[in-house]
Design a protein around this motif. Structure first.
Motif, PDB file in Angstrom:
ATOM      1  N   TYR A 109     -37.070  16.328 -24.249  1.00  0.00           N
ATOM      2  CA  TYR A 109     -36.118  17.306 -24.789  1.00  0.00           C
ATOM      3  C   TYR A 109     -34.891  17.370 -23.881  1.00  0.00           C
ATOM      4  N   LEU A 110     -33.716  17.272 -24.465  1.00  0.00           N
ATOM      5  CA  LEU A 110     -32.470  17.398 -23.716  1.00  0.00           C
ATOM      6  C   LEU A 110     -31.880  18.791 -23.849  1.00  0.00           C
ATOM      7  N   ARG A 111     -31.634  19.213 -25.084  1.00  0.00           N
ATOM      8  CA  ARG A 111     -31.017  20.515 -25.333  1.00  0.00           C
ATOM      9  C   ARG A 111     -31.027  20.798 -26.817  1.00  0.00           C
ATOM     10  N   ASP A 112     -30.680  22.021 -27.189  1.00  0.00           N
ATOM     11  CA  ASP A 112     -30.447  22.345 -28.587  1.00  0.00           C
ATOM     12  C   ASP A 112     -29.064  21.845 -28.999  1.00  0.00           C
ATOM     13  N   VAL A 113     -28.932  21.390 -30.226  1.00  0.00           N
ATOM     14  CA  VAL A 113     -27.593  21.215 -30.789  1.00  0.00           C
ATOM     15  C   VAL A 113     -27.027  22.623 -30.961  1.00  0.00           C
ATOM     16  N   GLU A 114     -25.861  22.873 -30.417  1.00  0.00           N
ATOM     17  CA  GLU A 114     -25.335  24.232 -30.399  1.00  0.00           C
ATOM     18  C   GLU A 114     -24.799  24.634 -31.779  1.00  0.00           C
ATOM     19  N   PRO A 115     -24.824  25.924 -32.076  1.00  0.00           N
ATOM     20  CA  PRO A 115     -24.238  26.384 -33.339  1.00  0.00           C
ATOM     21  C   PRO A 115     -22.787  25.947 -33.469  1.00  0.00           C
ATOM     22  N   GLY A 116     -22.438  25.370 -34.623  1.00  0.00           N
ATOM     23  CA  GLY A 116     -21.073  24.927 -34.849  1.00  0.00           C
ATOM     24  C   GLY A 116     -20.711  23.608 -34.203  1.00  0.00           C
ATOM     25  N   GLU A 117     -21.673  22.937 -33.581  1.00  0.00           N
ATOM     26  CA  GLU A 117     -21.406  21.673 -32.897  1.00  0.00           C
ATOM     27  C   GLU A 117     -21.688  20.491 -33.816  1.00  0.00           C
ATOM     28  N   LEU A 118     -20.870  19.445 -33.722  1.00  0.00           N
ATOM     29  CA  LEU A 118     -21.147  18.154 -34.334  1.00  0.00           C
ATOM     30  C   LEU A 118     -21.364  17.143 -33.216  1.00  0.00           C
ATOM     31  N   VAL A 119     -22.475  16.450 -33.241  1.00  0.00           N
ATOM     32  CA  VAL A 119     -22.775  15.421 -32.256  1.00  0.00           C
ATOM     33  C   VAL A 119     -22.767  14.077 -32.957  1.00  0.00           C
ATOM     34  N   LEU A 120     -21.910  13.169 -32.523  1.00  0.00           N
ATOM     35  CA  LEU A 120     -21.814  11.829 -33.086  1.00  0.00           C
ATOM     36  C   LEU A 120     -22.414  10.830 -32.104  1.00  0.00           C
ATOM     37  N   VAL A 121     -23.381  10.051 -32.579  1.00  0.00           N
ATOM     38  CA  VAL A 121     -24.018   9.025 -31.765  1.00  0.00           C
ATOM     39  C   VAL A 121     -23.782   7.679 -32.430  1.00  0.00           C
ATOM     40  N   ASN A 122     -23.219   6.741 -31.667  1.00  0.00           N
ATOM     41  CA  ASN A 122     -23.069   5.368 -32.149  1.00  0.00           C
ATOM     42  C   ASN A 122     -23.034   4.425 -30.956  1.00  0.00           C
ATOM     43  N   ASP A 123     -22.622   3.195 -31.168  1.00  0.00           N
ATOM     44  CA  ASP A 123     -22.649   2.212 -30.084  1.00  0.00           C
ATOM     45  C   ASP A 123     -21.686   2.562 -28.954  1.00  0.00           C
ATOM     46  N   SER A 124     -20.751   3.467 -29.211  1.00  0.00           N
ATOM     47  CA  SER A 124     -19.803   3.894 -28.168  1.00  0.00           C
ATOM     48  C   SER A 124     -20.377   4.999 -27.291  1.00  0.00           C
ATOM     49  N   GLY A 125     -21.549   5.528 -27.658  1.00  0.00           N
ATOM     50  CA  GLY A 125     -22.167   6.586 -26.870  1.00  0.00           C
ATOM     51  C   GLY A 125     -22.357   7.862 -27.675  1.00  0.00           C
ATOM     52  N   ILE A 126     -22.434   8.984 -26.950  1.00  0.00           N
ATOM     53  CA  ILE A 126     -22.659  10.298 -27.566  1.00  0.00           C
ATOM     54  C   ILE A 126     -21.419  11.153 -27.350  1.00  0.00           C
ATOM     55  N   ARG A 127     -20.874  11.675 -28.436  1.00  0.00           N
ATOM     56  CA  ARG A 127     -19.701  12.548 -28.331  1.00  0.00           C
ATOM     57  C   ARG A 127     -19.967  13.860 -29.054  1.00  0.00           C
ATOM     58  N   SER A 128     -19.458  14.934 -28.482  1.00  0.00           N
ATOM     59  CA  SER A 128     -19.654  16.265 -29.048  1.00  0.00           C
ATOM     60  C   SER A 128     -18.313  16.835 -29.502  1.00  0.00           C
ATOM     61  N   PHE A 129     -18.337  17.461 -30.692  1.00  0.00           N
ATOM     62  CA  PHE A 129     -17.135  18.068 -31.255  1.00  0.00           C
ATOM     63  C   PHE A 129     -17.464  19.503 -31.657  1.00  0.00           C
ATOM     64  N   ARG A 130     -16.486  20.383 -31.532  1.00  0.00           N
ATOM     65  CA  ARG A 130     -16.643  21.783 -31.946  1.00  0.00           C
ATOM     66  C   ARG A 130     -15.452  22.184 -32.806  1.00  0.00           C
ATOM     67  N   PRO A 131     -15.483  21.789 -34.077  1.00  0.00           N
ATOM     68  CA  PRO A 131     -14.324  22.003 -34.955  1.00  0.00           C
ATOM     69  C   PRO A 131     -14.246  23.384 -35.593  1.00  0.00           C
ATOM     70  N   PHE A 132     -15.297  24.210 -35.420  1.00  0.00           N
ATOM     71  CA  PHE A 132     -15.336  25.503 -36.093  1.00  0.00           C
ATOM     72  C   PHE A 132     -15.002  26.628 -35.131  1.00  0.00           C
ATOM     73  N   GLN A 133     -14.454  27.693 -35.669  1.00  0.00           N
ATOM     74  CA  GLN A 133     -14.173  28.869 -34.855  1.00  0.00           C
ATOM     75  C   GLN A 133     -15.478  29.440 -34.323  1.00  0.00           C
ATOM     76  N   LYS A 134     -15.521  29.740 -33.041  1.00  0.00           N
ATOM     77  CA  LYS A 134     -16.744  30.229 -32.412  1.00  0.00           C
ATOM     78  C   LYS A 134     -17.032  31.660 -32.849  1.00  0.00           C
ATOM     79  N   VAL A 135     -18.273  31.899 -33.236  1.00  0.00           N
ATOM     80  CA  VAL A 135     -18.725  33.234 -33.644  1.00  0.00           C
ATOM     81  C   VAL A 135     -20.051  33.522 -32.954  1.00  0.00           C
ATOM     82  N   GLN A 136     -20.495  34.775 -33.021  1.00  0.00           N
ATOM     83  CA  GLN A 136     -21.782  35.152 -32.455  1.00  0.00           C
ATOM     84  C   GLN A 136     -22.909  34.434 -33.203  1.00  0.00           C
ATOM     85  N   ALA A 137     -23.711  33.677 -32.471  1.00  0.00           N
ATOM     86  CA  ALA A 137     -24.806  32.939 -33.097  1.00  0.00           C
ATOM     87  C   ALA A 137     -25.846  33.902 -33.663  1.00  0.00           C
TER      88      ALA A 137
END
Length: 484
Positions: A220-248
């Motif tokens: 186990y590494l971690r939870d995918v965070e609320p509102g997070e997009l994680v892209l995995v491909n041959d270039s590696g792992i990248r995290s994006f947060r395109p949504f306005q942050k709100v109370q989970a």
């Protein structure tokens, strides 16, 4: 056809389970194992989609993972080093193969497969809009709405098109999306449905629960965070947060019932939380009794906690058979009545003449509680006290849990004393909502809730567009009838 588990017909049904892996030889075989571990989240159907760098391969089937994905020829056909899978219990859409996920479509930029855990509360409104624009739907699942929103997006890159689609939906989702450009994992901004991330060698894994990581030996590494997009491909792992942050607002019922007790949710052992709930229940609703008896299997951890906190011995007063299939064809009403004992039977020698505290996780329609209490009385129990390891379920869920409409929820129609009479118990008590939060190590903040507890409180964290539209249409129809 009759379910042989007399206690399964009155439970909140698990939403769905998803599992995905990027970068492992024989990826689909790992997905099949992960789905086995998540089978409790959906027993209706299962599906796996893989990508081998050239094309997509999918196998979907009604029924359990076992039998459908244990066959070598099926796994061998799902080639590639990346794969996603899904186990389903339908919360929207009919029970049919066309609704079994992952759903797949050929879009302008290539193949697009999606596995979804959750429920979109504005799916019908979006579907009507898309239909008017010319979209042709192949399923009745709300998940297909996401595919059409991606297909019709004006953005260029697959990630931007997915983000654009998700900004138009309401409700709850944890998604795994497989495209030629990589594997995307994402949760809605409120994080209502769970999703975790793990590692197995060089492979990256996503799953609804940590137990699915355990089964394949992943870390186990971690939870995918609320509102997070994680892209995995041959270039590696990248995290994006395109949504306005709100109370989970993660779903509190994951800790009460949905997750397997050997999972860790939000950094908390589900088993320990359920024991804590039982201890809170013992402090809030004590009773003199001889034995604490769990309703198998979901009531066991809470019953242990109740026993330890109260000092009343824990005993197995209901014995479950693990060697009975899910269904059993019954030729007559008399034999059908006897069939319920194939799965669970009272331990009469233990409980005869004793005062029993029965511990269950919830009361939905109340039909299960009636059966259990009567089973104890038929076995000779002198007193039967019912204790429930969750607050009264007074409201329906619109975020991926199959709950009855509110009119069929017992706690929405009756007070505690009336419910006590209805199930024929000597006493009945539920853990309080504050007590449930305490069991999780939190102090409940009613002004700013930390979790989605709408099924207990009625405090829904998102707009329920489809429900509002339906109620408005019903009122309009009634007014039209009354005016004639």
């Amino acid at each position: 056809m009759l379910t042989t588990n007399p206690f399964d017909d009155d439970k909140l049904r698990e939403e769905c389970g998803i599992f995905g892996i990027w970068g492992a030889d024989g990826a689909a075989s790992f997905v099949a194992l992960g789905l086995h571990a998540l089978q409790h989240r959906g027993q209706e159907a299962a599906g796996i989609t893989s990508f081998d760098g050239h094309g997509f391969h999918t196998h979907r089937a009604m029924g359990h993972v076992a039998g459908n994905f244990d066959r070598e020829e099926v796994i061998r056909s799902l080639t590639g080093r990346t794969s996603i899978g899904h186990v389903r219990y339908s919360t929207t859409g009919e029970t049919a193969l066309r609704n079994v996920q992952p759903l797949f479509a050929e879009l302008s930029e290539g193949g697009f497969a999606v596995a979804h855990n959750g429920n979109l509360s504005n799916a019908m409104k979006l579907r009507r809009t898309l239909n008017r624009r010319g979209s042709i739907f192949q399923s009745t699942s709300d998940t297909e709405v996401i595919i059409h929103l991606v297909a019709t997006s004006g953005y260029i890159t697959p990630l931007d098109r997915l983000t654009d689609a998700l900004k138009q939906v309401e409700g709850a989702y944890s998604l795994l999306v497989l495209t030629p450009n990589g594997l995307v994992a994402t949760r809605d901004p409120l994080g209502i449905r769970p999703l975790v991330m793990g590692k197995l060698g060089e492979a990256t894994i996503f799953a609804s629960e940590t137990v699915a990581l355990d089964v394949i030996g992943a870390t186990y590494l971690r939870d995918v965070e609320p509102g997070e997009l994680v892209l995995v491909n041959d270039s590696g792992i990248r995290s994006f947060r395109p949504f306005q942050k709100v109370q989970a607002r993660p779903c509190i019922f994951e800790h009460v019932y949905f997750s397997r007790p050997d999972s860790v949710a939000e950094g908390k052992s589900v088993y320990e939380v359920r024991k804590n709930i039982g201890a809170e229940l013992a402090r809030e609703a004590p009773v003199e009794a001889d034995y604490v008896v769990p309703v198998p299997d979901s009531g066991v951890p809470a019953a242990i906690g109740y026993s330890q906190a109260s000092g009343i011995p824990f005993e197995l007063g209901i014995i479950r058979s693990h060697y009975v299939g899910r269904t059993f064809i019954q030729p007559t009403d008399g034999v059908r009545h006897l069939g319920v004992k194939l799965k669970h039977n009272a331990n009469s020698a233990l409980i005869h003449g004793k005062r029993i505290v029965l511990i269950d996780d919830s009361i939905v329609r109340g039909t299960t509680s009636v059966k259990i209490v009567q089973m104890m009385r038929d076995a000779g129990a002198r007193e039967v006290h019912m204790r429930i390891a969750s607050p009264p379920t007074r409201h329906s869920c619109f975020y991926g849990v199959d709950t009855p409409e509110r009119a069929k929820l017992l706690a929405a129609q009756m007070g505690i004393e009336a419910m006590e009479d209805y199930i024929n118990a000597d006493s009945l008590a539920f853990v309080s909502l504050d007590g449930l939060y305490r069991a999780m190590g939190d102090a409940r903040d009613a002004a700013a809730p930390q979790r989605c507890d709408a099924c207990f409180s009625g405090d829904y964290p998102t707009r329920l567009t489809d429900l509002i539209d339906k109620e408005a249409a019903d009122e309009k129809a009634l007014a039209l009838v009354a005016s004639r």
